[in-house]
Design a protein around this motif. Structure first.
Motif, PDB file in Angstrom:
ATOM      1  N   ARG A  12      48.584  47.850  49.376  1.00  0.00           N
ATOM      2  CA  ARG A  12      47.541  48.829  49.628  1.00  0.00           C
ATOM      3  C   ARG A  12      46.265  48.158  50.127  1.00  0.00           C
ATOM      4  O   ARG A  12      45.595  48.670  51.029  1.00  0.00           O
ATOM      5  CB  ARG A  12      47.241  49.617  48.343  1.00  0.00           C
ATOM      6  CG  ARG A  12      48.353  50.589  47.946  1.00  0.00           C
ATOM      7  CD  ARG A  12      48.026  51.257  46.630  1.00  0.00           C
ATOM      8  NE  ARG A  12      49.057  52.201  46.240  1.00  0.00           N
ATOM      9  CZ  ARG A  12      49.101  52.800  45.051  1.00  0.00           C
ATOM     10  NH1 ARG A  12      48.163  52.557  44.164  1.00  0.00           N
ATOM     11  NH2 ARG A  12      50.076  53.651  44.768  1.00  0.00           N
ATOM     12  N   ASP A  13      45.930  46.986  49.547  1.00  0.00           N
ATOM     13  CA  ASP A  13      44.738  46.263  49.981  1.00  0.00           C
ATOM     14  C   ASP A  13      44.855  45.839  51.434  1.00  0.00           C
ATOM     15  O   ASP A  13      43.888  45.915  52.202  1.00  0.00           O
ATOM     16  CB  ASP A  13      44.506  45.040  49.095  1.00  0.00           C
ATOM     17  CG  ASP A  13      44.069  45.415  47.687  1.00  0.00           C
ATOM     18  OD1 ASP A  13      43.583  46.550  47.511  1.00  0.00           O
ATOM     19  OD2 ASP A  13      44.216  44.580  46.780  1.00  0.00           O
ATOM     20  N   ARG A  16      44.361  48.852  53.721  1.00  0.00           N
ATOM     21  CA  ARG A  16      42.956  49.226  53.831  1.00  0.00           C
ATOM     22  C   ARG A  16      42.219  48.302  54.795  1.00  0.00           C
ATOM     23  O   ARG A  16      41.354  48.737  55.556  1.00  0.00           O
ATOM     24  CB  ARG A  16      42.291  49.189  52.450  1.00  0.00           C
ATOM     25  CG  ARG A  16      42.743  50.310  51.527  1.00  0.00           C
ATOM     26  CD  ARG A  16      42.202  50.118  50.131  1.00  0.00           C
ATOM     27  NE  ARG A  16      42.757  51.089  49.205  1.00  0.00           N
ATOM     28  CZ  ARG A  16      42.636  51.025  47.883  1.00  0.00           C
ATOM     29  NH1 ARG A  16      41.956  50.033  47.336  1.00  0.00           N
ATOM     30  NH2 ARG A  16      43.172  51.946  47.106  1.00  0.00           N
ATOM     31  N   ARG A  21      36.902  50.174  59.683  1.00  0.00           N
ATOM     32  CA  ARG A  21      35.957  51.135  59.126  1.00  0.00           C
ATOM     33  C   ARG A  21      34.674  51.209  59.932  1.00  0.00           C
ATOM     34  O   ARG A  21      34.086  52.283  60.084  1.00  0.00           O
ATOM     35  CB  ARG A  21      35.628  50.762  57.673  1.00  0.00           C
ATOM     36  CG  ARG A  21      36.810  50.844  56.716  1.00  0.00           C
ATOM     37  CD  ARG A  21      36.473  50.197  55.383  1.00  0.00           C
ATOM     38  NE  ARG A  21      35.252  50.736  54.810  1.00  0.00           N
ATOM     39  CZ  ARG A  21      34.616  50.170  53.774  1.00  0.00           C
ATOM     40  NH1 ARG A  21      35.069  49.062  53.234  1.00  0.00           N
ATOM     41  NH2 ARG A  21      33.514  50.723  53.296  1.00  0.00           N
ATOM     42  N   GLU A  53      34.139  58.191  46.707  1.00  0.00           N
ATOM     43  CA  GLU A  53      34.643  56.822  46.674  1.00  0.00           C
ATOM     44  C   GLU A  53      35.883  56.669  47.550  1.00  0.00           C
ATOM     45  O   GLU A  53      36.043  55.650  48.246  1.00  0.00           O
ATOM     46  CB  GLU A  53      34.977  56.416  45.233  1.00  0.00           C
ATOM     47  CG  GLU A  53      33.774  56.259  44.315  1.00  0.00           C
ATOM     48  CD  GLU A  53      33.157  57.587  43.905  1.00  0.00           C
ATOM     49  OE1 GLU A  53      33.822  58.641  44.069  1.00  0.00           O
ATOM     50  OE2 GLU A  53      32.001  57.573  43.425  1.00  0.00           O
ATOM     51  N   MET A  54      36.754  57.650  47.536  1.00  0.00           N
ATOM     52  CA  MET A  54      37.954  57.593  48.366  1.00  0.00           C
ATOM     53  C   MET A  54      37.609  57.702  49.849  1.00  0.00           C
ATOM     54  O   MET A  54      38.170  56.986  50.687  1.00  0.00           O
ATOM     55  CB  MET A  54      38.916  58.700  47.955  1.00  0.00           C
ATOM     56  CG  MET A  54      39.449  58.551  46.532  1.00  0.00           C
ATOM     57  SD  MET A  54      40.428  59.965  45.998  1.00  0.00           S
ATOM     58  CE  MET A  54      41.862  59.816  47.059  1.00  0.00           C
ATOM     59  N   ARG A  57      36.364  54.604  51.819  1.00  0.00           N
ATOM     60  CA  ARG A  57      37.329  53.600  52.256  1.00  0.00           C
ATOM     61  C   ARG A  57      37.656  53.700  53.743  1.00  0.00           C
ATOM     62  O   ARG A  57      38.235  52.783  54.311  1.00  0.00           O
ATOM     63  CB  ARG A  57      38.630  53.741  51.462  1.00  0.00           C
ATOM     64  CG  ARG A  57      38.485  53.577  49.961  1.00  0.00           C
ATOM     65  CD  ARG A  57      39.792  53.927  49.272  1.00  0.00           C
ATOM     66  NE  ARG A  57      39.666  53.926  47.814  1.00  0.00           N
ATOM     67  CZ  ARG A  57      40.594  54.385  46.990  1.00  0.00           C
ATOM     68  NH1 ARG A  57      41.732  54.884  47.485  1.00  0.00           N
ATOM     69  NH2 ARG A  57      40.417  54.346  45.686  1.00  0.00           N
ATOM     70  N   LYS A  61      30.206  51.131  56.129  1.00  0.00           N
ATOM     71  CA  LYS A  61      29.405  50.952  54.921  1.00  0.00           C
ATOM     72  C   LYS A  61      28.079  51.695  54.986  1.00  0.00           C
ATOM     73  O   LYS A  61      27.551  52.125  53.954  1.00  0.00           O
ATOM     74  CB  LYS A  61      29.154  49.464  54.692  1.00  0.00           C
ATOM     75  CG  LYS A  61      30.410  48.666  54.349  1.00  0.00           C
ATOM     76  CD  LYS A  61      30.079  47.196  54.122  1.00  0.00           C
ATOM     77  CE  LYS A  61      31.331  46.410  53.784  1.00  0.00           C
ATOM     78  NZ  LYS A  61      31.038  44.969  53.579  1.00  0.00           N
TER      79      LYS A  61
END
Length: 233
Positions: A12-13, A16, A21, A53-54, A57, A61
């Motif tokens: 999962r990391d 992501r 992003r 929070e979800m 991701r 930022k």
């Protein structure tokens, strides 16, 4: 088992990290549009409210989730659904104006699954007291209504997922208290319990009397309405 869990987390990391992003290669307007699309897609695909929070991701930022939500909601004006804050997250919900049409459609197809639709007037009144005075014991609820609140009524609200056991009361016998649940917030479209109608406002509108509530006179004839769920004394 521990090793499998670790590998799942690592996978999962990695996934992501593969999501760009920041989108620095895009001009500002295109970047904002892509973030809006990602946020709306994530909320649309989720079966539960999606937390900030979800959503963080999948956006940069420096991106403001609240401003993104505001822009998405603006684009949804005139649509039969909206993006709303509920139960600590965001979710697509149909607008109240279409409630009757949706209810008719699902009734025709075999019925919907709304839990609030199965509640009696007495259920709703007890649920209201739990919501406003939680954590609260069954004995305290009974004192409000002037009659013993039945275990069946409490069980019905628990089975519907609208209330759950809270901490034990410090009173003699340490009885269980009852509190509302996340499902309660979802069912009634609330983000937090702070979104409940102001108690004083309800009093001013003549919809509720705290004095009558505490005196056990919340609803004349409550014990005789044929569906009360109270144990006669």
């Amino acid at each position: 088992m521990v090793e499998a869990t670790r590998r799942t987390r690592e996978k999962r990391d990695v996934q992501r990290m593969l999501v760009d992003r920041e989108l620095d290669h895009l001009p500002p307007e295109a970047r904002w549009r892509e973030w809006m699309n990602r946020v709306e897609a994530a909320i649309f695909a989720a079966s539960e409210p999606v937390s900030r929070e979800m959503l963080a991701r999948i956006v940069g930022k420096s991106c403001s989730i609240d401003l993104l939500i505001d822009d998405i909601r603006e684009e949804l004006r005139g649509r039969p659904y909206d993006l709303v804050a509920v139960a600590g997250g965001f979710r697509h919900l149909t607008r109240p104006a279409y409630a009757d049409a949706i209810r008719s459609a699902f009734d025709t197809a075999g019925g919907g699954n709304g839990r609030a639709a199965d509640l009696t007037q007495s259920d709703v009144l007890v649920l209201m007291c739990v919501a406003y005075f939680q954590p609260i014991t069954r004995a305290e609820l009974s004192s409000f209504f002037g009659n013993e609140i039945s275990r069946d009524l409490i069980g019905h609200l628990r089975d519907a997922g609208l209330i759950a056991s809270g901490p034990r009361s410090p009173t003699p016998g340490a009885p269980y208290t009852y509190v509302t649940t996340k499902e309660f917030l979802l069912e009634f479209g609330l983000d937090t319990l702070r979104d409940l109608p102001d108690f004083e406002a309800l009093e001013d509108a003549g919809l509720l009397s705290k004095a009558k509530l505490l005196a056990g006179d919340i609803m004349p004839g409550f014990a005789d309405d044929g569906e009360s769920g109270v144990d006669a004394e």
